[in-house]
Scaffold this motif. Structure first.
Motif, mmCIF file in Angstrom:
data_model
loop_
_atom_site.group_PDB
_atom_site.id
_atom_site.type_symbol
_atom_site.label_atom_id
_atom_site.label_comp_id
_atom_site.label_asym_id
_atom_site.label_seq_id
_atom_site.Cartn_x
_atom_site.Cartn_y
_atom_site.Cartn_z
ATOM 1 N N ALA A 207 2.400 61.082 -15.176
ATOM 2 C CA ALA A 207 2.583 59.864 -14.386
ATOM 3 C C ALA A 207 1.671 59.867 -13.168
ATOM 4 O O ALA A 207 1.121 58.827 -12.782
ATOM 5 C CB ALA A 207 4.043 59.752 -13.955
ATOM 6 N N LEU A 208 1.479 61.040 -12.565
ATOM 7 C CA LEU A 208 0.574 61.162 -11.426
ATOM 8 C C LEU A 208 -0.856 60.809 -11.826
ATOM 9 O O LEU A 208 -1.544 60.060 -11.118
ATOM 10 C CB LEU A 208 0.641 62.584 -10.873
ATOM 11 C CG LEU A 208 -0.338 62.954 -9.763
ATOM 12 C CD1 LEU A 208 -0.149 62.065 -8.546
ATOM 13 C CD2 LEU A 208 -0.171 64.419 -9.379
ATOM 14 N N SER A 209 -1.302 61.328 -12.956
ATOM 15 C CA SER A 209 -2.646 61.002 -13.443
ATOM 16 C C SER A 209 -2.775 59.514 -13.732
ATOM 17 O O SER A 209 -3.808 58.900 -13.448
ATOM 18 C CB SER A 209 -2.955 61.810 -14.706
ATOM 19 O OG SER A 209 -2.897 63.189 -14.459
ATOM 20 N N ARG A 210 -1.726 58.942 -14.290
ATOM 21 C CA ARG A 210 -1.738 57.505 -14.595
ATOM 22 C C ARG A 210 -1.815 56.685 -13.317
ATOM 23 O O ARG A 210 -2.521 55.668 -13.260
ATOM 24 C CB ARG A 210 -0.475 57.140 -15.373
ATOM 25 C CG ARG A 210 -0.386 55.687 -15.815
ATOM 26 C CD ARG A 210 -1.322 55.422 -16.965
ATOM 27 N NE ARG A 210 -1.194 54.065 -17.433
ATOM 28 C CZ ARG A 210 -1.866 53.029 -16.941
ATOM 29 N NH1 ARG A 210 -2.704 53.199 -15.936
ATOM 30 N NH2 ARG A 210 -1.713 51.818 -17.441
ATOM 31 N N ALA A 211 -1.106 57.111 -12.286
ATOM 32 C CA ALA A 211 -1.116 56.373 -11.024
ATOM 33 C C ALA A 211 -2.476 56.461 -10.342
ATOM 34 O O ALA A 211 -2.977 55.474 -9.796
ATOM 35 C CB ALA A 211 -0.020 56.899 -10.103
ATOM 36 N N VAL A 212 -3.089 57.640 -10.367
ATOM 37 C CA VAL A 212 -4.396 57.814 -9.731
ATOM 38 C C VAL A 212 -5.451 56.963 -10.416
ATOM 39 O O VAL A 212 -6.327 56.381 -9.770
ATOM 40 C CB VAL A 212 -4.802 59.304 -9.741
ATOM 41 C CG1 VAL A 212 -6.261 59.480 -9.307
ATOM 42 C CG2 VAL A 212 -3.891 60.109 -8.832
ATOM 43 N N GLY A 213 -5.372 56.844 -11.735
ATOM 44 C CA GLY A 213 -6.399 56.127 -12.477
ATOM 45 C C GLY A 213 -6.142 54.655 -12.714
ATOM 46 O O GLY A 213 -6.988 53.977 -13.315
ATOM 47 N N GLU A 214 -5.017 54.129 -12.266
ATOM 48 C CA GLU A 214 -4.727 52.711 -12.473
ATOM 49 C C GLU A 214 -5.701 51.828 -11.696
ATOM 50 O O GLU A 214 -6.068 52.131 -10.559
ATOM 51 C CB GLU A 214 -3.283 52.410 -12.061
ATOM 52 C CG GLU A 214 -2.925 50.938 -12.046
ATOM 53 C CD GLU A 214 -3.207 50.229 -13.363
ATOM 54 O OE1 GLU A 214 -3.556 49.041 -13.308
ATOM 55 O OE2 GLU A 214 -3.090 50.862 -14.424
ATOM 56 N N THR A 215 -6.087 50.711 -12.320
ATOM 57 C CA THR A 215 -7.137 49.873 -11.735
ATOM 58 C C THR A 215 -6.641 48.487 -11.321
ATOM 59 O O THR A 215 -6.748 48.083 -10.165
ATOM 60 C CB THR A 215 -8.311 49.719 -12.719
ATOM 61 O OG1 THR A 215 -8.816 51.018 -13.039
ATOM 62 C CG2 THR A 215 -9.426 48.893 -12.101
ATOM 63 N N MET A 216 -6.106 47.734 -12.270
ATOM 64 C CA MET A 216 -5.868 46.311 -12.028
ATOM 65 C C MET A 216 -4.818 46.060 -10.952
ATOM 66 O O MET A 216 -4.981 45.162 -10.116
ATOM 67 C CB MET A 216 -5.449 45.615 -13.324
ATOM 68 C CG MET A 216 -6.575 45.461 -14.332
ATOM 69 S SD MET A 216 -8.065 44.713 -13.631
ATOM 70 C CE MET A 216 -7.439 43.141 -13.054
ATOM 71 N N ILE A 217 -3.746 46.829 -10.950
ATOM 72 C CA ILE A 217 -2.685 46.595 -9.957
ATOM 73 C C ILE A 217 -3.221 46.788 -8.545
ATOM 74 O O ILE A 217 -3.030 45.940 -7.663
ATOM 75 C CB ILE A 217 -1.485 47.521 -10.215
ATOM 76 C CG1 ILE A 217 -0.806 47.151 -11.527
ATOM 77 C CG2 ILE A 217 -0.479 47.432 -9.069
ATOM 78 C CD1 ILE A 217 0.342 48.064 -11.894
ATOM 79 N N VAL A 218 -3.901 47.917 -8.318
ATOM 80 C CA VAL A 218 -4.388 48.197 -6.969
ATOM 81 C C VAL A 218 -5.546 47.273 -6.589
ATOM 82 O O VAL A 218 -5.708 46.932 -5.411
ATOM 83 C CB VAL A 218 -4.816 49.675 -6.847
ATOM 84 C CG1 VAL A 218 -3.619 50.585 -6.996
ATOM 85 C CG2 VAL A 218 -5.883 50.044 -7.872
ATOM 86 N N THR A 219 -6.335 46.846 -7.566
ATOM 87 C CA THR A 219 -7.430 45.924 -7.270
ATOM 88 C C THR A 219 -6.894 44.582 -6.796
ATOM 89 O O THR A 219 -7.414 43.981 -5.841
ATOM 90 C CB THR A 219 -8.316 45.713 -8.508
ATOM 91 O OG1 THR A 219 -8.840 46.979 -8.933
ATOM 92 C CG2 THR A 219 -9.470 44.780 -8.207
ATOM 93 N N MET A 220 -5.826 44.114 -7.432
ATOM 94 C CA MET A 220 -5.294 42.798 -7.118
ATOM 95 C C MET A 220 -4.340 42.808 -5.932
ATOM 96 O O MET A 220 -4.289 41.835 -5.172
ATOM 97 C CB MET A 220 -4.564 42.235 -8.349
ATOM 98 C CG MET A 220 -5.452 42.049 -9.567
ATOM 99 S SD MET A 220 -4.521 41.552 -11.036
ATOM 100 C CE MET A 220 -3.944 39.933 -10.534
#
Length: 297
Positions: free
Chosen positions: A214-227
């Motif tokens: 889950a930590l790796s998934r959170a670090v690599g997430e793009t669209m949520i943090v971009t928007m």
């Protein structure tokens, strides 16, 4: 005499498996090379010390600065908030599904929970911008957040990765032998004490793996943090403020308007290799944790 067809079939299957493994390895090598070469060109012009310790990130401004710390702090804020949401909720859901829910409830709830993982991240991003920030945080809780904030982005990111923690942790807890539970009950322990003192420690390797994934998934997430977190690269000191993450910068800057081979263009690969190394470190730590706490029954 036996037919040689089974042997040919076995050799063909073996060749296909080797090919599949080779494609995975070559893909990883290709990703590293494609990131490393432009990143090397970047670090020939910008020092590693300036890049890692600089507090201003303005590669597209007139006065250019290449300190990546603002992007790293934005990433750390959103990741920390996401973990604060997904770990207690995900582990709580896993404990309920594994130890308390009936078979009928488990068969209904677990697919519904895992359905959250199939929702596109862009939908989560819209949810964060249009509902979580202005409605949940401002109207319901009276928190004066900015239009874009790392708090809203982190909360929704945490909701998105709840199924990752819940599903993997539930599988790990369900794999604990029934005999351990019965022995605990035989000694007079109630269900909650059995879960916390017997089942949870026995499944800790799988639970740790779910959290690190889950930590790796959170670090690599793009669209949520971009928007939702904003596009202003600054050192974030308050979660109510907006801040840009590493993935957010890559998504917003990779629009094709940079001249290939230029320093501005190579900043994308420098941030990309930084993100790759960070994820690699997380995965190495996860492997050590899983191997250290693994239980075999």
């Amino acid at each position: 005499m036996t037919s040689s067809s089974p042997r040919r079939l076995e050799k063909a299957a073996y060749g296909f498996l080797v090919l599949a493994a080779g494609v995975s390895v070559l893909t990883t090598v290709g990703i590293v090379v494609s990131l490393a070469l432009p990143a090397f060109q970047f670090f020939r012009e910008v020092g590693v010390g300036e890049y890692l310790t600089g507090t201003s990130w303005t590669p597209r401004f007139t006065e250019k600065s290449y300190g990546v710390l603002p992007l790293i702090t934005g990433t750390l804020w959103t990741t920390a908030i996401a973990l604060a949401v997904c770990i207690p909720l995900g582990l709580g859901a896993a404990i309920y599904l594994s130890e308390y829910a009936s078979t009928k409830v488990r068969k209904t709830f677990k697919p519904v929970l895992e359905l959250l993982a199939g929702v596109p991240s862009v939908v989560y991003g819209l949810f964060a911008v249009t509902f979580v920030g202005p409605v949940v945080l401002k109207q319901w809780f009276g928190i004066e957040v900015q239009t874009f904030s790392v708090l809203a982005a982190g909360l929704v990111l945490g909701v998105m990765i709840i199924p990752t923690v819940a599903s993997l942790a539930e599988d790990a807890m369900s794999a604990v032998p029934r005999s351990l539970r019965e022995a605990s009950y035989g000694l007079g322990a109630n269900r909650m004490r059995t879960v916390l003192r017997v089942v949870f420690p026995a499944a800790v390797s799988g639970i740790a793996a779910s959290i690190v994934l889950a930590l790796s998934r959170a670090v690599g997430e793009t669209m949520i943090v971009t928007m939702a977190s904003g596009s202003q690269a600054k050192i974030v000191t308050d979660p109510l403020e907006g801040g840009q993450t590493m993935t957010g910068f890559i998504a917003s800057a990779a629009l094709g308007d940079s001249v290939q081979g230029s320093l501005q263009y190579n900043t994308l690969f420098a941030v990309g290799i930084t993100l790759f190394v960070l994820t690699l470190i997380i995965n190495l730590i996860s492997i050590r944790l899983v191997n250290r706490f693994r239980e075999i029954y």
